[in-house]
Design an enzyme around this catalytic site. Structure first.
Site, PDB file in Angstrom:
ATOM      1  N   ASP A  37       0.850  -1.204   0.000  1.00  8.51           N
ATOM      2  CA  ASP A  37       0.000   0.000   0.000  1.00  8.51           C
ATOM      3  C   ASP A  37       0.879   1.246   0.000  1.00  8.51           C
ATOM      4  OD1 ASP A  37      -3.260   0.220   0.863  1.00  8.51           O
ATOM      5  OD2 ASP A  37      -2.096   2.071   1.046  1.00  8.51           O
ATOM      6  N   ASP A  64       3.648   2.029  -4.459  1.00 12.34           N
ATOM      7  CA  ASP A  64       2.752   2.881  -5.241  1.00 12.34           C
ATOM      8  C   ASP A  64       2.460   2.114  -6.531  1.00 12.34           C
ATOM      9  OD1 ASP A  64       1.498   4.703  -6.842  1.00 12.34           O
ATOM     10  OD2 ASP A  64       3.045   6.259  -6.689  1.00 12.34           O
ATOM     11  N   VAL A  65       1.251   1.619  -6.671  1.00 10.37           N
ATOM     12  CA  VAL A  65       0.948   0.756  -7.828  1.00 10.37           C
ATOM     13  C   VAL A  65       1.015   1.506  -9.154  1.00 10.37           C
ATOM     14  CG1 VAL A  65      -0.470  -0.865  -6.491  1.00 10.37           C
ATOM     15  CG2 VAL A  65      -1.577   1.076  -7.670  1.00 10.37           C
ATOM     16  N   TYR A 157     -13.285   7.288 -13.143  1.00  7.74           N
ATOM     17  CA  TYR A 157     -13.403   6.045 -12.367  1.00  7.74           C
ATOM     18  C   TYR A 157     -14.020   4.942 -13.233  1.00  7.74           C
ATOM     19  CZ  TYR A 157     -14.445   2.941  -8.448  1.00  7.74           C
ATOM     20  OH  TYR A 157     -14.505   1.864  -7.597  1.00  7.74           O
ATOM     21  N   LYS A 161     -12.422   1.396 -14.613  1.00 11.50           N
ATOM     22  CA  LYS A 161     -12.974   0.096 -14.210  1.00 11.50           C
ATOM     23  C   LYS A 161     -13.499  -0.709 -15.404  1.00 11.50           C
ATOM     24  CE  LYS A 161     -12.036   0.614  -9.834  1.00 11.50           C
ATOM     25  NZ  LYS A 161     -11.031  -0.223  -9.177  1.00 11.50           N
TER      26      LYS A 161
HETATM   27  N1  NAD Z   1     -15.900   0.850  -1.572  1.00 12.52           N
HETATM   28  C1  NAD Z   1     -16.677   0.671  -2.614  1.00 12.52           C
HETATM   29  O1  NAD Z   1     -17.904   0.968  -2.575  1.00 12.52           O
HETATM   30  C2  NAD Z   1     -16.119   0.065  -3.873  1.00 12.52           C
HETATM   31  C3  NAD Z   1     -17.011  -0.352  -4.870  1.00 12.52           C
HETATM   32  C4  NAD Z   1     -16.502  -0.896  -6.031  1.00 12.52           C
HETATM   33  C5  NAD Z   1     -15.139  -1.064  -6.192  1.00 12.52           C
HETATM   34  N2  NAD Z   1     -14.294  -0.657  -5.224  1.00 12.52           N
HETATM   35  C6  NAD Z   1     -12.849  -0.842  -5.437  1.00 12.52           C
HETATM   36  O2  NAD Z   1     -12.292  -1.536  -4.349  1.00 12.52           O
HETATM   37  C7  NAD Z   1     -10.880  -1.292  -4.317  1.00 12.52           C
HETATM   38  C8  NAD Z   1     -10.456  -1.029  -2.885  1.00 12.52           C
HETATM   39  O3  NAD Z   1     -10.998   0.220  -2.446  1.00 12.52           O
HETATM   40  P1  NAD Z   1     -11.720   0.380  -1.049  1.00 12.52           P
HETATM   41  O4  NAD Z   1     -13.151   0.610  -1.324  1.00 12.52           O
HETATM   42  O5  NAD Z   1     -11.329  -0.707  -0.142  1.00 12.52           O
HETATM   43  O6  NAD Z   1     -11.143   1.812  -0.598  1.00 12.52           O
HETATM   44  P2  NAD Z   1     -10.102   2.204   0.557  1.00 12.52           P
HETATM   45  O7  NAD Z   1      -9.786   3.634   0.307  1.00 12.52           O
HETATM   46  O8  NAD Z   1     -10.625   1.815   1.875  1.00 12.52           O
HETATM   47  O9  NAD Z   1      -8.843   1.299   0.219  1.00 12.52           O
HETATM   48  C9  NAD Z   1      -8.044   1.552  -0.926  1.00 12.52           C
HETATM   49  C10 NAD Z   1      -6.586   1.295  -0.588  1.00 12.52           C
HETATM   50  O10 NAD Z   1      -5.801   1.548  -1.774  1.00 12.52           O
HETATM   51  C11 NAD Z   1      -4.640   2.251  -1.348  1.00 12.52           C
HETATM   52  N3  NAD Z   1      -4.066   3.011  -2.467  1.00 12.52           N
HETATM   53  C12 NAD Z   1      -4.520   4.150  -3.028  1.00 12.52           C
HETATM   54  N4  NAD Z   1      -3.674   4.569  -3.973  1.00 12.52           N
HETATM   55  C13 NAD Z   1      -2.668   3.673  -4.007  1.00 12.52           C
HETATM   56  C14 NAD Z   1      -1.480   3.556  -4.782  1.00 12.52           C
HETATM   57  N5  NAD Z   1      -1.152   4.463  -5.712  1.00 12.52           N
HETATM   58  N6  NAD Z   1      -0.671   2.503  -4.567  1.00 12.52           N
HETATM   59  C15 NAD Z   1      -0.967   1.600  -3.594  1.00 12.52           C
HETATM   60  N7  NAD Z   1      -2.056   1.662  -2.827  1.00 12.52           N
HETATM   61  C16 NAD Z   1      -2.900   2.685  -3.035  1.00 12.52           C
HETATM   62  C17 NAD Z   1      -5.128   3.155  -0.237  1.00 12.52           C
HETATM   63  O11 NAD Z   1      -4.064   3.632   0.582  1.00 12.52           O
HETATM   64  C18 NAD Z   1      -6.080   2.248   0.496  1.00 12.52           C
HETATM   65  O12 NAD Z   1      -5.418   1.523   1.512  1.00 12.52           O
HETATM   66  C19 NAD Z   1     -10.640  -0.132  -5.271  1.00 12.52           C
HETATM   67  O13 NAD Z   1     -10.098  -0.606  -6.476  1.00 12.52           O
HETATM   68  C20 NAD Z   1     -12.022   0.437  -5.486  1.00 12.52           C
HETATM   69  O14 NAD Z   1     -12.147   1.105  -6.724  1.00 12.52           O
HETATM   70  C21 NAD Z   1     -14.752  -0.097  -4.043  1.00 12.52           C
END
Ligand code: NAD
Length: 285
Positions: A37, A64-65, A157, A161
């Site tokens: 992360d 950093d991805v 976004y 996706k």
């Molecule tokens: N929460 C929702 O409703 C939802 C719905 C559909 C899809 N998603 C997807 O789920 C995935 C996880 O998100 P989440 O909802 O758990 O949010 P979150 O913000 O709780 O977790 C996301 C994590 O990604 C990390 N991150 C951000 N940029 C980064 C980078 N450049 N390199 C490495 N790490 C990085 C953040 O620090 C965080 O720990 C994402 O791809 C998001 O698009 C979430």
């Protein structure tokens, strides 16, 4: 189906939300898990919480991805810590703005670099290794329902996706001969910190934009934050993912209810209608 116990998983975005839940669910299966992360404090806290819960074969690496070198380094750290990697969860992601006039080019770059290029970097980095060890494996890419419908409008976004869904579908066909499965996760709203994604916006993408009060972007952001607060528990998503890995299933839908299904059906029907019209020659007149 690959045996998960004693194998190794690499999870990006592992410090929070769905990534942390994936780490927990995979550790519960007896896997070694490397959390990667960009947010170091949250990362250390995440490993601490998993360790306190009894999962001792868990470690973490800053990553950093959006930066391919950073992903390479994180992979090296994982091989050093645990040896071969079998499950790669390209999960890190950020929420981006919506609206034709509201999204800056820097925001488009940020969202595409993390959500799309981040998945690409994970695949490009780990695939040669997974093919070489020949023990089978699985790639999990986190997309979204926003990767299948355009409900968010003109949105970086959704664009990111949609691409992740498409890449995953293509990858599944290409990797089947290597005993490497692919799952694309398409959640609806999940209770995470996604609405605070700006906390991890890298400096190189410029300052975090603050939408003008009352603007379209501000209204959408507030509505999405509310929906996320009421969303599904991340662990419920993670458990579905573990089942999908075991069954080698391509799609995970966490919200298969009528609203999402109706929107999808509508989109597919529109596409098929246009194709049928073209097939009869009607579309050419
Ligand atoms: N929460 C929702 O409703 C939802 C719905 C559909 C899809 N998603 C997807 O789920 C995935 C996880 O998100 P989440 O909802 O758990 O949010 P979150 O913000 O709780 O977790 C996301 C994590 O990604 C990390 N991150 C951000 N940029 C980064 C980078 N450049 N390199 C490495 N790490 C990085 C953040 O620090 C965080 O720990 C994402 O791809 C998001 O698009 C979430």
């Amino acid at each position: 189906m690959i045996e998960l116990a004693s194998k190794t998983a690499f999870v990006t975005g592992g410090a929070s939300g769905i990534g942390l839940a994936l780490a927990q669910a995979l550790a519960q299966e007896g896997m070694n898990v490397m959390l990667a992360d960009i947010e170091s404090n949250a990362l250390a806290a995440a490993v601490g919480s998993l360790s306190d819960a009894g999962f001792k074969k868990v470690s973490c690496v800053n990553c950093d991805v959006a930066d391919p070198d950073s992903v390479e380094k994180a992979a090296e750290a994982t091989f050093k810590a645990f040896g071969a990697v079998h499950v790669v969860c390209n999960n890190a992601g950020v929420g981006g703005g919506t609206g034709i006039d509201d999204i800056s080019v820097e925001t488009w770059r940020w969202v595409l670099d993390v959500n799309l290029m981040g998945v690409l970097h994970g695949v490009r980095t780990f695939l040669p290794h997974m093919r070489a060890h020949g023990e089978g494996g699985h790639i999990v890419n986190t997309a979204s329902m926003a990767g299948l419908n355009s409900g968010l409008g003109f949105s970086a976004y959704s664009a990111s996706k949609f691409a992740v869904v498409n890449m995953s579908e293509g990858l599944a066909g290409e990797l089947a001969p290597f005993d490497i499965g692919v799952t694309v996760v398409c959640p609806g709203f999940v209770r995470t910190r996604i609405s605070e994604s700006g906390r991890n916006r890298q400096e190189r993408y410029g300052p975090r934009p603050i939408p003008a009060p009352g603007s379209h972007a501000a209204r959408v952001a507030a509505a999405l934050a509310d929906l996320s607060k009421e969303g599904l528990a991340p662990l419920a998503v993670a458990k579905q993912v573990v089942t999908a890995i075991r069954r080698n299933e391509l799609y995970v839908f966490t919200h298969a209810g009528s609203q999402w299904r109706t929107e999808l059906e509508q989109r597919f029907n529109n596409i098929l209608f246009a194709m049928d019209r073209a097939a009869t020659g009607e579309g050419l007149m």
